[in-house]
Design an enzyme around this catalytic site. Structure first.
Site, PDB file in Angstrom:
ATOM      1  N   TYR A 112      37.041  36.412  40.524  1.00 28.39           N
ATOM      2  CA  TYR A 112      37.422  35.590  39.374  1.00 28.39           C
ATOM      3  C   TYR A 112      37.297  36.367  38.066  1.00 28.39           C
ATOM      4  O   TYR A 112      36.345  37.105  37.865  1.00 28.39           O
ATOM      5  CB  TYR A 112      36.536  34.335  39.285  1.00 28.39           C
ATOM      6  CG  TYR A 112      36.978  33.440  38.166  1.00 28.39           C
ATOM      7  CD1 TYR A 112      38.043  32.578  38.350  1.00 28.39           C
ATOM      8  CD2 TYR A 112      36.392  33.518  36.906  1.00 28.39           C
ATOM      9  CE1 TYR A 112      38.503  31.797  37.304  1.00 28.39           C
ATOM     10  CE2 TYR A 112      36.840  32.741  35.860  1.00 28.39           C
ATOM     11  CZ  TYR A 112      37.904  31.880  36.064  1.00 28.39           C
ATOM     12  OH  TYR A 112      38.368  31.116  35.026  1.00 28.39           O
ATOM     13  N   TRP A 114      39.546  37.316  33.961  1.00 30.58           N
ATOM     14  CA  TRP A 114      40.789  37.257  33.186  1.00 30.58           C
ATOM     15  C   TRP A 114      41.678  38.474  33.336  1.00 30.58           C
ATOM     16  O   TRP A 114      42.844  38.448  32.984  1.00 30.58           O
ATOM     17  CB  TRP A 114      40.462  37.008  31.711  1.00 30.58           C
ATOM     18  CG  TRP A 114      40.561  35.555  31.371  1.00 30.58           C
ATOM     19  CD1 TRP A 114      39.984  34.519  32.052  1.00 30.58           C
ATOM     20  CD2 TRP A 114      41.288  34.971  30.293  1.00 30.58           C
ATOM     21  NE1 TRP A 114      40.302  33.325  31.452  1.00 30.58           N
ATOM     22  CE2 TRP A 114      41.094  33.571  30.367  1.00 30.58           C
ATOM     23  CE3 TRP A 114      42.074  35.482  29.267  1.00 30.58           C
ATOM     24  CZ2 TRP A 114      41.668  32.680  29.451  1.00 30.58           C
ATOM     25  CZ3 TRP A 114      42.633  34.596  28.353  1.00 30.58           C
ATOM     26  CH2 TRP A 114      42.438  33.212  28.458  1.00 30.58           C
TER      27      TRP A 114
END
Ligand SMILES: Nc1nc2c(c(=O)[nH]1)N[C@H]1C(S)=C(S)[C@@H](COP(=O)(O)OP(=O)(O)OC[C@H]3O[C@@H](n4cnc5c(=O)[nH]c(N)nc54)[C@H](O)[C@@H]3O)O[C@H]1N2
Ligand SMILES: Nc1nc2c(c(=O)[nH]1)N[C@H]1C(S)=C(S)[C@@H](COP(=O)(O)OP(=O)(O)OC[C@H]3O[C@@H](n4cnc5c(=O)[nH]c(N)nc54)[C@H](O)[C@@H]3O)O[C@H]1N2
Ligand SMILES: [Mo]
Length: 755
Positions: A112, A114
């Site tokens: 996980y 960005w």
């Protein structure tokens, strides 16, 4: 001298890069784009600064003794630079060993985070493709941003698009709304960032335009900084995590004041009677009156009456920031807000109803055509294993145990190998001191990053990734009118390589090269991805340039959609022809599906007020409620190296709370609870409600580097609890935390630096 100026893109905006003799010398916001100059200007430091990883590294004992070395030394031992072949051979042999001896689900690759704005080189997408091709892995589902909403909204509205993508446009609000009531406020710092990056950063202007047209703003937040600049707003300051009580009381008031729109409830919703019975107190003998909500939220009942007077008349837009659902029982404020909007009967009308996320991300409420930003396709994961995004610590601590998630049961795998590329769990996860211990359990940890984050420092094998500046890509956001070509501007720094090239090399060693690459290199992939956009555009009758044209122009301006977005407008106009994806086809104020899950204590089948474990209603007199908000001039842990001169991070307190502890503005303080402690720099803020403390996230985790066990940079995630919102959403509940603040011993006052 050779000088080149070219456009590129990152999550904090489109920018112009100046390259002189092959070196990036300056980055500045794309003209007219409105990105933050400080954040953009950090690019030369990001590219060449000391935090850059320049070579592959292996933890010393792994290099000397192989994986048998065990994980105890992770984060403590030195990292030894090695050549690429040594590093890649080691990664390949670790993967082979784990796949040989264990089920594929014991490789954890959810990764996980960005990653990059460029959509092809998006590291998280690439690592999941690679592990799917290599044999399978345990994935993460949902997200940190709006994990609770992602699970709840499909039960209530049929899908989760209301959380941001389908938001009613600002033009509609400016033209039609009488008031906008923003729970969690509209903090302008959050508009510096768009997922995928944006060419257009003008939310403050859109909001000001709405105010100029006469829209009244009500900001419901513990801190006045959540009022956008230049807006004359009514500020209501509840205790954190009590918004649900406020919203329910407004819905109750709608009944008492005979403002509940029965015709709307009958035609468009199911379960209104059961919700109304709850409001009246049928389930708990407690009518949800304004007095009741005042007692919970600490807002004077007179202010709640004033709020109701605004809500009861005219066209009202109700909105809530994503922060509200990143708290214990975070499903409830969202469901309650939808229920209140349904009672007011304005859902689907211009400027009315509800929407989420206006205060959370740049571009929410900006009409843009969807489907123009290329998306890298995934590959089917043969392990078919996944955990909720925020459950990594549980997974590491409790292999083999069962978890519940949105009506399904799963089993935590026994994790042998962690592969993380494009995310930073030692930034984003809660209760980091516990994660530090659990992280030592697996046999192998592999990380790709461009910078020595706390996660990279805790790996066995670290592979240096290029940044966006060092490769070609295409990027953009579905909330922005531009798609950008992101040209390669400089050669890779040090020995860094593109994530894709690294995975392609590993895939060759593991015998899955063709499955992973599908026979394409970077250029072939970019052409392939762009051709899908062109096909999409042709369907809309729009002439998009071909790949070479895009590359030459640097960006494509996607024409605005024909119709402005109004959330649930089509449903309102014909609820039979446009049934929602819920079992009833309508908005569900009571969900039989959720009732069937049996989650009554933490997510009952209709909106409800449920006390969190940690909140001011159950606090000792010297405890404060800590909110950990998004950092003003960073993207999470990214950009920290350009701002670390401000360490430790600030903690905002009301001057009264500071004085009660004998503290003064600028003092270095210790923030602590039973889970951990960190340093922070006291920032007195008269606009903050007493009893509340706010720290930004994003400081790089540096536990006990002075031998005290106190985290030195001010990372609030040593204090946050690793609880989830509920069994339904399993979202991060980072905003439900109590702490104490005390003078650091010996006392130190920091030299004040700008923020
Ligand atoms: N207490 C608290 N905690 C929170 C939150 C909160 O409100 N409070 N918010 C949560 C939320 S909403 C989120 S989204 C998460 C964010 O958490 P993350 O998304 O994990 O945070 P980032 O720091 O953006 O991590 C991205 C990482 O990818 C790396 N990276 C960038 N480009 C590349 C690339 O091209 N290749 C590779 N290999 N790596 C690259 C960056 O250097 C960085 O380390 O944090 C969550 N944590
Ligand atoms: N500059 C910058 N912007 C960002 C990011 C970043 O890292 N940096 N990250 C992006 C990401 S990934 C995400 S998910 C979004 C997150 O967007 P949000 O979750 O909305 O952002 P936060 O800053 O955590 O919270 C917004 C405000 O909510 C208020 N608040 C918190 N708890 C409560 C509560 O219980 N009740 C009320 N009424 N108010 C409360 C706080 O005062 C805070 O200022 O931000 C995005 N924008
Ligand atoms: Mo997020």
């Amino acid at each position: 001298m050779q000088r080149r100026v070219a456009t590129s893109l990152c999550h904090w905006g489109a920018f112009e890069a100046v390259v002189e003799n092959g070196r990036l010398t300056e980055a500045r916001p794309w003209p007219g784009g409105g990105a933050d100059p400080d954040m953009i200007g950090a690019w030369p430091e990001l590219a060449y600064g000391r935090a850059r990883i320049r070579r592959p590294h292996v933890r010393r004992s792994c290099l000397e003794r192989g994986a048998g070395a065990g994980g105890a030394g992770r984060g403590c031992e030195d990292m030894v630079p090695v050549d690429w072949d040594t590093a890649l051979d080691l990664v390949a042999s670790e993967l082979e060993a784990v796949y040989r001896d264990h089920p594929a689900a014991s490789v954890f690759g959810g990764s996980y985070g960005w990653s990059s704005a460029g959509r092809f080189h998006h590291a998280r997408t690439q690592v999941r493709r690679f592990l799917a091709a290599a044999g399978g892995f345990t994935d993460q589902s949902g997200n940190y941003s709006w994990g609770a909403a992602a699970a709840l909204l499909p039960h209530v509205l049929g899908d989760a698009s209301a959380v941001s993508h389908a938001a009613t446009g600002w033009d509609s609000i400016a033209e039609h709304s009488d008031a906008l009531i923003a729970f969690g406020g509209l903090n302008p710092k959050n508009w510096r960032v768009t997922s995928g990056g944006a060419g257009y950063h003008h939310m403050p202007e859109l909001v000001r335009r709405a105010a100029d047209r006469g829209v009244r703003f009500v900001i419901i937040s513990p801190i006045s900084a959540d009022i956008p600049p230049g807006i004359d707003a009514l500020l209501i300051q509840p205790l954190p995590n009590t918004d649900t009580a406020l919203i329910l009381a407004l819905a109750h008031e709608a009944l008492c004041d005979d403002r509940a729109d029965r015709a709307f409830l009958d035609r468009y919703t199911v379960g209104a009677d059961r919700f109304i019975a709850y409001l009246r107190g049928a389930d708990d003998n407690q009518p949800k009156t304004l007095e009741w909500a005042a007692g919970i939220s600490g807002v004077p009942v007179g202010s709640l009456r004033e709020l109701w007077r605004i809500v009861r008349s005219g066209r009202i837009m109700l909105t809530a920031a994503w922060s509200l659902q990143r708290a214990r029982h975070g499903e409830q404020p969202y469901w309650a807000l939808i229920a209140l909007a349904a009672m007011l009967g304005q859902i689907g009308l211009p400027g009315g109803g509800f929407c989420f996320g206006f205060g959370s991300l740049n571009g929410v409420g900006m009409s843009a055509r969807r489907g123009y930003v290329p998306a890298m396709p995934g590959l089917a994961n043969p392990a078919a294993s996944s955990i909720p995004a925020a459950s990594v610590l549980d997974m590491l601590e409790r292999p083999g145990e069962t978890f519940e998630f949105n009506g399904r049961r799963g089993t935590y795998p026994d994790t042998r190998l962690i592969y993380w590329a494009g995310g930073n769990p030692f930034h984003h996860a809660q209760d980091l001191n516990r994660l530090e211990a659990a992280w030592k359990r697996p046999r192998t940890v592999i990380v790709h990053d461009a910078w020595w984050t706390a996660t990279a420092q805790r790996a066995d094998i670290v592979l240096p990734a290029t940044t966006t500046l060092e490769r070609n890509d295409i990027g953009g956001s579905s909330r922005d009118p531009f798609v950008f070509f992101m040209p390669k501007l400089i050669e890779p720094v040090g020995e860094s390589r593109d994530d894709y090239a690294i995975f392609a090399e590993l895939a060759r060693r593991l015998g899955c090269h063709d499955r992973f690459t599908q026979g394409r290199d970077e250029e072939a992939w970019l052409r392939h991805l762009w051709s899908a956009t062109r096909t999409r555009a042709a369907r809309d009758g729009i002439d998009a340039p071909d790949y070479d044209g895009l590359r030459r122009a640097g960006h494509f301006h996607v024409p605005a959609p024909d119709e402005p977005e109004i959330l649930l407008e089509r449903f309102r106009s014909d609820p039979e022809a446009n049934r929602l994806g819920t079992p009833s086809g309508r908005i569900e104020l009571y969900s039989e599906t959720i009732a069937g899950f049996g989650y009554d204590e933490d997510c009952p089948p209709r909106p409800a007020w449920i006390e969190p474990e940690e909140w001011l209603g159950a606090a000792a007199p010297d405890e404060l409620h800590l909110l950990s908000s998004q950092p003003a001039k960073q993207l999470h842990g990214q950009l920290y190296q350009a701002r670390r001169h401000n360490a430790p991070a600030p903690i905002s307190l009301n001057p009264g709370d500071a004085a009660a502890r004998g503290l003064r503005d600028g003092d270095i303080v210790r923030v602590f609870n039973g889970r951990g402690a960190c340093l922070a720099r006291l920032d007195e803020d008269c606009g903050l409600r007493q009893g509340v403390a706010i720290m930004p996230t994003g400081s790089w985790y540096a536990p006990g580097t002075d031998g005290s066990g106190v985290e030195q940079n001010g990372n609030p995630n040593v204090l946050t609890a690793d609880r989830r919102t509920s069994r339904l959403g399993q979202g991060s509940a980072a905003q439900s935390v109590l702490v104490r603040v005390a003078r650091r011993d010996p006392p130190v006052t920091a030299a004040r630096t700008e923020e």
